[in-house]
Design a protein around this motif. Structure first.
Motif, PDB file in Angstrom:
ATOM      1  N   LEU A  81      69.076 -22.542  87.391  1.00  0.00           N
ATOM      2  CA  LEU A  81      69.817 -23.559  87.338  1.00  0.00           C
ATOM      3  C   LEU A  81      69.897 -24.041  88.743  1.00  0.00           C
ATOM      4  O   LEU A  81      70.438 -25.378  88.670  1.00  0.00           O
ATOM      5  CB  LEU A  81      71.379 -22.936  86.822  1.00  0.00           C
ATOM      6  CG  LEU A  81      71.119 -22.545  85.488  1.00  0.00           C
ATOM      7  CD1 LEU A  81      72.639 -21.752  85.069  1.00  0.00           C
ATOM      8  CD2 LEU A  81      70.772 -23.287  84.434  1.00  0.00           C
ATOM      9  N   GLN A 111      56.992 -23.350  84.372  1.00  0.00           N
ATOM     10  CA  GLN A 111      57.790 -24.601  83.406  1.00  0.00           C
ATOM     11  C   GLN A 111      58.846 -25.053  83.971  1.00  0.00           C
ATOM     12  O   GLN A 111      59.012 -26.403  83.944  1.00  0.00           O
ATOM     13  CB  GLN A 111      58.066 -24.132  81.988  1.00  0.00           C
ATOM     14  CG  GLN A 111      56.933 -23.523  81.258  1.00  0.00           C
ATOM     15  CD  GLN A 111      55.878 -24.419  81.098  1.00  0.00           C
ATOM     16  OE1 GLN A 111      55.891 -25.700  80.752  1.00  0.00           O
ATOM     17  NE2 GLN A 111      54.633 -23.940  81.374  1.00  0.00           N
ATOM     18  N   TYR A 112      59.140 -24.351  85.168  1.00  0.00           N
ATOM     19  CA  TYR A 112      60.232 -25.102  85.850  1.00  0.00           C
ATOM     20  C   TYR A 112      59.783 -26.205  86.832  1.00  0.00           C
ATOM     21  O   TYR A 112      60.486 -27.169  87.221  1.00  0.00           O
ATOM     22  CB  TYR A 112      61.289 -23.988  86.840  1.00  0.00           C
ATOM     23  CG  TYR A 112      62.013 -23.188  86.171  1.00  0.00           C
ATOM     24  CD1 TYR A 112      63.159 -23.507  85.636  1.00  0.00           C
ATOM     25  CD2 TYR A 112      61.576 -21.705  85.812  1.00  0.00           C
ATOM     26  CE1 TYR A 112      63.761 -22.830  84.751  1.00  0.00           C
ATOM     27  CE2 TYR A 112      62.179 -20.898  85.240  1.00  0.00           C
ATOM     28  CZ  TYR A 112      63.592 -21.306  84.636  1.00  0.00           C
ATOM     29  OH  TYR A 112      64.131 -20.518  83.777  1.00  0.00           O
ATOM     30  N   THR A 114      57.935 -28.469  85.761  1.00  0.00           N
ATOM     31  CA  THR A 114      57.735 -29.628  85.077  1.00  0.00           C
ATOM     32  C   THR A 114      58.931 -30.388  84.959  1.00  0.00           C
ATOM     33  O   THR A 114      59.157 -31.279  84.394  1.00  0.00           O
ATOM     34  CB  THR A 114      57.127 -29.286  83.591  1.00  0.00           C
ATOM     35  OG1 THR A 114      58.185 -28.903  82.952  1.00  0.00           O
ATOM     36  CG2 THR A 114      56.075 -28.391  83.698  1.00  0.00           C
ATOM     37  N   LEU A 115      60.061 -29.892  85.513  1.00  0.00           N
ATOM     38  CA  LEU A 115      61.291 -30.563  85.482  1.00  0.00           C
ATOM     39  C   LEU A 115      61.451 -31.913  86.566  1.00  0.00           C
ATOM     40  O   LEU A 115      60.582 -31.748  87.419  1.00  0.00           O
ATOM     41  CB  LEU A 115      62.282 -29.665  85.902  1.00  0.00           C
ATOM     42  CG  LEU A 115      62.696 -28.372  84.879  1.00  0.00           C
ATOM     43  CD1 LEU A 115      63.866 -27.568  85.549  1.00  0.00           C
ATOM     44  CD2 LEU A 115      63.040 -28.875  83.637  1.00  0.00           C
ATOM     45  N   PRO A 116      62.331 -32.811  86.145  1.00  0.00           N
ATOM     46  CA  PRO A 116      62.384 -34.161  87.002  1.00  0.00           C
ATOM     47  C   PRO A 116      62.555 -33.650  88.271  1.00  0.00           C
ATOM     48  O   PRO A 116      63.180 -32.872  88.696  1.00  0.00           O
ATOM     49  CB  PRO A 116      63.364 -34.875  86.270  1.00  0.00           C
ATOM     50  CG  PRO A 116      63.729 -34.193  85.046  1.00  0.00           C
ATOM     51  CD  PRO A 116      63.365 -32.690  85.254  1.00  0.00           C
TER      52      PRO A 116
ATOM     53  N   GLU B 176      56.446 -32.776  80.079  1.00  0.00           N
ATOM     54  CA  GLU B 176      55.199 -31.662  79.774  1.00  0.00           C
ATOM     55  C   GLU B 176      55.703 -30.097  79.644  1.00  0.00           C
ATOM     56  O   GLU B 176      54.678 -29.339  79.590  1.00  0.00           O
ATOM     57  CB  GLU B 176      54.164 -31.953  80.979  1.00  0.00           C
ATOM     58  CG  GLU B 176      53.742 -33.388  81.188  1.00  0.00           C
ATOM     59  CD  GLU B 176      52.778 -33.729  82.424  1.00  0.00           C
ATOM     60  OE1 GLU B 176      53.011 -32.563  83.207  1.00  0.00           O
ATOM     61  OE2 GLU B 176      52.526 -34.593  82.557  1.00  0.00           O
ATOM     62  N   THR B 177      56.879 -30.107  79.707  1.00  0.00           N
ATOM     63  CA  THR B 177      57.402 -28.703  79.700  1.00  0.00           C
ATOM     64  C   THR B 177      57.129 -27.898  78.295  1.00  0.00           C
ATOM     65  O   THR B 177      57.391 -28.597  77.279  1.00  0.00           O
ATOM     66  CB  THR B 177      58.980 -28.862  79.801  1.00  0.00           C
ATOM     67  OG1 THR B 177      59.196 -29.577  80.854  1.00  0.00           O
ATOM     68  CG2 THR B 177      59.511 -27.433  80.328  1.00  0.00           C
ATOM     69  N   GLU B 178      56.547 -26.920  78.482  1.00  0.00           N
ATOM     70  CA  GLU B 178      56.330 -26.091  77.306  1.00  0.00           C
ATOM     71  C   GLU B 178      57.653 -25.624  76.729  1.00  0.00           C
ATOM     72  O   GLU B 178      58.700 -25.672  77.363  1.00  0.00           O
ATOM     73  CB  GLU B 178      55.823 -24.675  77.629  1.00  0.00           C
ATOM     74  CG  GLU B 178      54.348 -24.975  78.046  1.00  0.00           C
ATOM     75  CD  GLU B 178      53.700 -23.448  78.370  1.00  0.00           C
ATOM     76  OE1 GLU B 178      54.590 -22.424  78.298  1.00  0.00           O
ATOM     77  OE2 GLU B 178      52.505 -23.490  78.966  1.00  0.00           O
ATOM     78  N   VAL B 195      64.759 -21.721  79.077  1.00  0.00           N
ATOM     79  CA  VAL B 195      65.634 -22.238  79.821  1.00  0.00           C
ATOM     80  C   VAL B 195      64.879 -23.618  80.527  1.00  0.00           C
ATOM     81  O   VAL B 195      65.698 -24.540  80.557  1.00  0.00           O
ATOM     82  CB  VAL B 195      66.234 -21.263  80.966  1.00  0.00           C
ATOM     83  CG1 VAL B 195      66.892 -22.137  82.004  1.00  0.00           C
ATOM     84  CG2 VAL B 195      66.862 -20.397  80.513  1.00  0.00           C
ATOM     85  N   PRO B 196      63.714 -23.324  80.987  1.00  0.00           N
ATOM     86  CA  PRO B 196      63.106 -24.738  81.423  1.00  0.00           C
ATOM     87  C   PRO B 196      63.176 -25.985  80.435  1.00  0.00           C
ATOM     88  O   PRO B 196      63.645 -27.097  80.762  1.00  0.00           O
ATOM     89  CB  PRO B 196      61.643 -24.542  81.890  1.00  0.00           C
ATOM     90  CG  PRO B 196      61.514 -22.881  82.066  1.00  0.00           C
ATOM     91  CD  PRO B 196      62.744 -22.452  80.838  1.00  0.00           C
ATOM     92  N   MET B 199      66.704 -27.207  80.185  1.00  0.00           N
ATOM     93  CA  MET B 199      67.416 -27.876  81.112  1.00  0.00           C
ATOM     94  C   MET B 199      66.946 -29.396  81.239  1.00  0.00           C
ATOM     95  O   MET B 199      67.577 -30.097  82.217  1.00  0.00           O
ATOM     96  CB  MET B 199      66.815 -27.173  82.713  1.00  0.00           C
ATOM     97  CG  MET B 199      67.359 -25.896  82.979  1.00  0.00           C
ATOM     98  SD  MET B 199      66.559 -24.840  84.358  1.00  0.00           S
ATOM     99  CE  MET B 199      67.442 -26.215  85.777  1.00  0.00           C
ATOM    100  N   LEU B 200      65.960 -29.789  80.516  1.00  0.00           N
ATOM    101  CA  LEU B 200      65.632 -31.043  80.508  1.00  0.00           C
ATOM    102  C   LEU B 200      67.016 -31.834  79.871  1.00  0.00           C
ATOM    103  O   LEU B 200      66.954 -33.018  79.988  1.00  0.00           O
ATOM    104  CB  LEU B 200      64.519 -31.452  79.606  1.00  0.00           C
ATOM    105  CG  LEU B 200      62.984 -30.976  80.336  1.00  0.00           C
ATOM    106  CD1 LEU B 200      61.981 -30.845  79.063  1.00  0.00           C
ATOM    107  CD2 LEU B 200      62.854 -31.636  81.174  1.00  0.00           C
ATOM    108  N   THR B 205      72.590 -28.214  82.142  1.00  0.00           N
ATOM    109  CA  THR B 205      72.799 -27.344  83.664  1.00  0.00           C
ATOM    110  C   THR B 205      74.252 -27.401  84.030  1.00  0.00           C
ATOM    111  O   THR B 205      74.714 -26.289  84.189  1.00  0.00           O
ATOM    112  CB  THR B 205      71.649 -27.967  84.629  1.00  0.00           C
ATOM    113  OG1 THR B 205      70.488 -27.919  84.043  1.00  0.00           O
ATOM    114  CG2 THR B 205      71.737 -27.046  85.964  1.00  0.00           C
TER     115      THR B 205
END
Lengths: 307, 557
Positions: A81, A111-112, A114-116, B176-178, B195-196, B199-200, B205
């Motif tokens: 987070l 995958q984290y 790929t976050l903005p 592109e997040t899985e 979680v990833p 979080m989009l 969050t």
């Protein structure tokens, strides 16, 4: 979110590999030899980080700030987070490196990235050549060990001094059998040059075609003619497997100026928003590879075929 | 002699003390039980106040939830929208939304109740496994609001479904997040996995970060009192390396207004030194040195695998009926061995999350090896969840002095799914095999894993006694246990595995005066009525704590 999105996307690298593969050693090397980059290293175990006291500017228990600007914090359950908070640090960080835990799937941790605000740069998985086949054959944890290899963009073989050379080549062919043609490089005994993992910014000034540290080679490729984004992507996909890293800026015929990042088998082509993108019809891509990699001619030949 | 003795009369006192099983009166002094028996046997202690508050009620030992999480108190900051009805902290039933239509209608009501158009609607508790047919999508949620961001957080805590307003606000189509589930045209469906991807969703969050706060302790206390629970574990405490968490526990739980005993088990993987087991042990001893009657650091919690319904529990042959892979080790077996040995040698009680039978083997092996080199016979190391434990494994656990804490609520909440689609009928019948545990001599408790299922030991007892599923199936009639054994499990059995049975778990002289105050005797009502027994409240350390709808808060200073 808006302010973060407007900024340069911060490259995000995951270091994976089973327990004992050398992740901590690599992380310690990175913190000491950051080549002027301000790296935020998120480690699995703060207790394993060894930094000389005189290099530590601040240590508040959960975060260490080094004199060279790098910071090191721990992978806790708040980690996920709080990751985007790294983007708000002042001065800004240049890169995030996350050490995945020894049993986890580094591809999931990735995958984290790929976050903005981030750009997933690559998943680098370390492989202890002495123990990897035993772990992979273990009826209990084997499937998860193999999964780590499958999720790698780039594999780095470690503990090479502990086994005979022909055993290393056996491990190489075993890897090719179980996970296919993943670019794979050796970790030198005295540590891996961060440029091999993180890009070529600080080696680009060296002689093109000449050897760099530890037997790696680098070469600079320039397009012979205008190229489309798709053709560029195909060219990158066709790079030989001893290419482990590429980075460049190219003006494409249909998508304008783009930035190219390749880590092992991961490639990304993103719009070039810099102040001075290459003019139409031009561009430069720097390629780094293992000692087996050829000179400029081979690359330019492939390029010409596409255009 | 100073009075300060209160003698409570009751319709019946079920003591769970076999040498004095039932009584009419209990005397309390200084928060502890002075005596249990007929009034004329208790007057020997001198001046007293006779209190008839419970004259029409049944007292049982204060119930102990030996596997729950602080999250149970935190999530109620947001609306619950689950399939099963669940009591909120004020005692009102919420949820019970059994179709997508009911869910959407309820979300529309919640939407209308928010005055700020920019405020996101975040809610929790959904488990789409219960909806027949359609998977919940953004299009369903758009019917509740096309402008306000809506996030429905699933009961598994691994998934969320969001509406189109949220997909657009997070530019999720471009991610592109899985874990962003997409339809055949590549458009996001609204479901976000892990979680990833979650979080989009912009509201996610801040919502998750808001969960860690003092209020969650107080809300947990209100829920516990209403359910008749006097001691709650926090079985994934961060206190080892998070001073803020340790400080909050000390400040709140030790407040005289706080109506619960709180027993954290610390999870090393939340800390910065996951490899240094000696450092973890040393830090644990520092925390345990601060223990009080109400705040008791009980031991270390390790997590070895995942969940059966998530197909991440690690299974022995023949595995899942779907042919899903074996599951995921959360810690390699060799590391588990080392951690268990280190904590065992440091005299620390270890509770190991192990659901699949392969991981249960590893947990038992680890304790077996630790005992070969270090003879601490009274360790009471516990297999937590213990869902697929076989008779042979229970025999080993008994010989080694291990305890089990069985996730009895699973029988009701996922029993039909286990029968049909995870482990299949035979192993579903022996899930949470409490009768086998008893027969093989393993001391056990029963738990809710709140917030995964609701806190409430009457319901948990009901599950172990009846073993019913929502479809009406009896899941494993030969593993049913008696109401007595179920009550024993959530009192004496729980106290034992927390090393607290000398002060908690039964109503007998010397122990803390902790009672659960009930409308009926759970040992004599029809077994099917156990979960419907009314709860007056609790007594904690001699202080009555009535159930109610008003929030509980700190002592004003």
């Amino acid at each position: 979110m808006t302010t973060r999105g407007a900024r340069r996307r911060v490259p995000f690298t995951v270091i994976g590999g089973f327990l004992g593969a050398g992740k901590t050693t690599l992380v310690n090397d990175l913190l000491r030899h950051a080549h002027g980059e301000r790296i935020a290293v998120v480690v699995n175990d703060m207790g394993e980080v060894s930094i000389d006291a005189d290099l530590i500017a601040e240590h508040d228990g959960s975060t260490i700030t080094l004199a060279n600007g790098c910071i090191c914090c721990s992978l806790s359950d708040e980690f996920a987070l709080s990751l985007p908070d790294l983007l708000d640090l002042d001065p800004p960080i240049d890169r995030v490196v996350v050490e995945a835990s020894g049993i986890s799937d580094p591809g999931s941790v990735a995958q984290y990235g790929t976050l903005p605000g981030f750009r997933l740069d690559g998943v680098v998985v370390l492989v202890d050549v002495e123990t990897i086949r035993g772990h992979a054959a273990d009826a209990r944890i084997g499937p998860q060990v193999l999964r780590q290899l499958e999720r790698a963009d780039l594999l780095v073989l470690t503990k090479l001094d502990l086994v005979a050379a022909h055993d290393v080549s056996e491990v190489r062919s075993w890897i090719a059998d179980v996970v296919g043609p993943v670019p794979c490089t050796d970790a030198p005994r005295d540590g891996l040059d961060p440029s091999v993992l993180f890009g070529l910014d600080h080696v680009a000034g060296r002689d093109p075609g000449g050897p760099i540290d530890h037997g790696f080679r680098t070469t600079t490729v320039r397009p012979g003619a205008p190229i489309s984004r798709d053709a560029l992507d195909r060219w990158l996909a066709g790079l030989p497997s001893h290419v482990i890293r590429s980075k460049g800026r190219v003006h494409t015929t249909d998508h304008g100026p783009v930035v190219v990042h390749v880590v092992g088998r991961r490639r990304a082509i993103t719009p070039d928003r810099s102040a001075s993108p290459p003019p139409p019809g031009t561009g430069t891509i720097v390629v780094i590879g293992t000692g087996e990699m050829g000179g400029d001619e081979a690359f330019e030949h492939g390029w010409d075929e596409l255009t | 002699m100073a009075a300060n003795i209160t003698i409570h009369s009751a319709r019946e006192i079920v003591t769970m003390n076999p040498s004095n099983p039932s009584a009419s009166h209990v005397a309390v002094r200084d928060g502890r039980i002075l005596g249990v028996g007929p009034l004329d046997e208790l007057t020997i202690w001198g001046d007293h106040t006779l209190d008839h508050t419970f004259a029409d009620h049944v007292l049982v030992p204060g119930m102990i939830e030996a596997h729950a999480h602080l999250l149970e108190g935190a999530l109620w900051a947001f609306p619950y929208v689950g399939y099963f009805p669940r009591r909120d902290p004020s005692g009102q039933w919420q949820g019970g939304l059994t179709t997508i239509e009911e869910l959407v209608d309820h979300l529309a009501v919640l939407d209308a109740s928010l005055s700020d158009p920019d405020q996101a609607l975040f809610c929790w508790g959904l488990d789409p496994i219960y909806f027949d047919g359609d998977r919940l999508t953004a299009r369903h949620l758009d019917r509740a609001s096309s402008t306000r961001q809506i996030v429905v957080f699933h009961a598994s805590l691994h998934l969320a479904t969001v509406n189109t307003a949220c997909l657009e606000a997070g530019a999720i189509a471009d991610a592109e997040t899985e874990g962003v589930v997409r339809d055949e045209h590549g458009r996001p469906t609204g479901e976000l996995q892990e979680v990833p991807a979650m979080m989009l969703a912009p509201p996610m969050t801040p919502a998750l970060k808001s969960l860690r706060n003092d209020q969650s302790y107080w809300t947990l206390a209100r829920l516990a009192v209403n359910a008749g629970v006097t001691t709650v574990t926090d079985l994934a405490s961060q206190a080892l390396f998070n001073q803020g968490a340790a400080d909050a526990s000390a400040r709140i739980v030790n407040d005289p207004a706080y109506p619960l005993r709180f027993v954290p088990y610390c999870t090393p993987s939340f800390g910065p030194t996951v490899q240094d087991d000696d450092a973890v042990a040393a830090r644990f001893h520092e925390l345990a040195a601060t223990n009080t009657d109400k705040l008791h650091y009980g031991g270390i919690k390790l997590i070895a695998d995942g969940s059966i319904q998530g197909y991440t529990a690690v299974m022995n042959w023949p595995g899942y009926v779907t042919g899903a892979p074996q599951g995921l080790w959360q810690v390699p077996p060799d590391r588990l061995d080392h951690m268990v040995r280190t904590y065992h040698e440091a005299g620390i009680n270890v509770h190991i999350h192990a659901n699949g039978d392969a991981v249960i083997d590893a947990a038992i092996d680890a304790v077996d090896r630790a005992l070969r080199t270090h003879a601490w016979l009274d360790h009471r190391h516990t297999v937590q969840h213990c869902q697929l434990t076989s008779a042979a494994q229970y025999r080993r656990m008994a010989r080694l002095g291990m305890c089990g804490n069985l996730f009895a609520n699973h029988l009701w909440f996922w029993g039909d799914q286990h029968y049909a689609s995870t482990v299949g009928p035979e192993r579903a019948h022996r899930l949470e095999a409490a009768a086998t545990a008893k027969r093989e001599g393993v001391r056990f408790s029963l738990h809710s894993d709140a917030a995964v299922t609701p806190l409430g030991q009457l319901h948990t007892m009901w599950c172990a006694v009846n073993r019913l599923t929502p479809s009406g199936r009896v899941l494993g009639e030969h593993e049913r246990i008696s109401a007595y054994d179920a009550l024993h499990a959530v009192t004496v059995g729980a106290a034992y595995q927390l090393h607290l049975d000398h002060v908690l778990g039964s109503i007998e002289v010397g122990k803390h005066a902790d009672f659960t105050v009930l409308e009926e005797n759970p040992l004599t009502v029809h077994p099917i009525a156990i979960r419907d027994i009314g709860v007056w409240g609790t007594v904690l350390g001699g202080v009555p704590r009535p159930a109610g709808s008003d929030p509980i808060g700190p002592t004003s200073r």
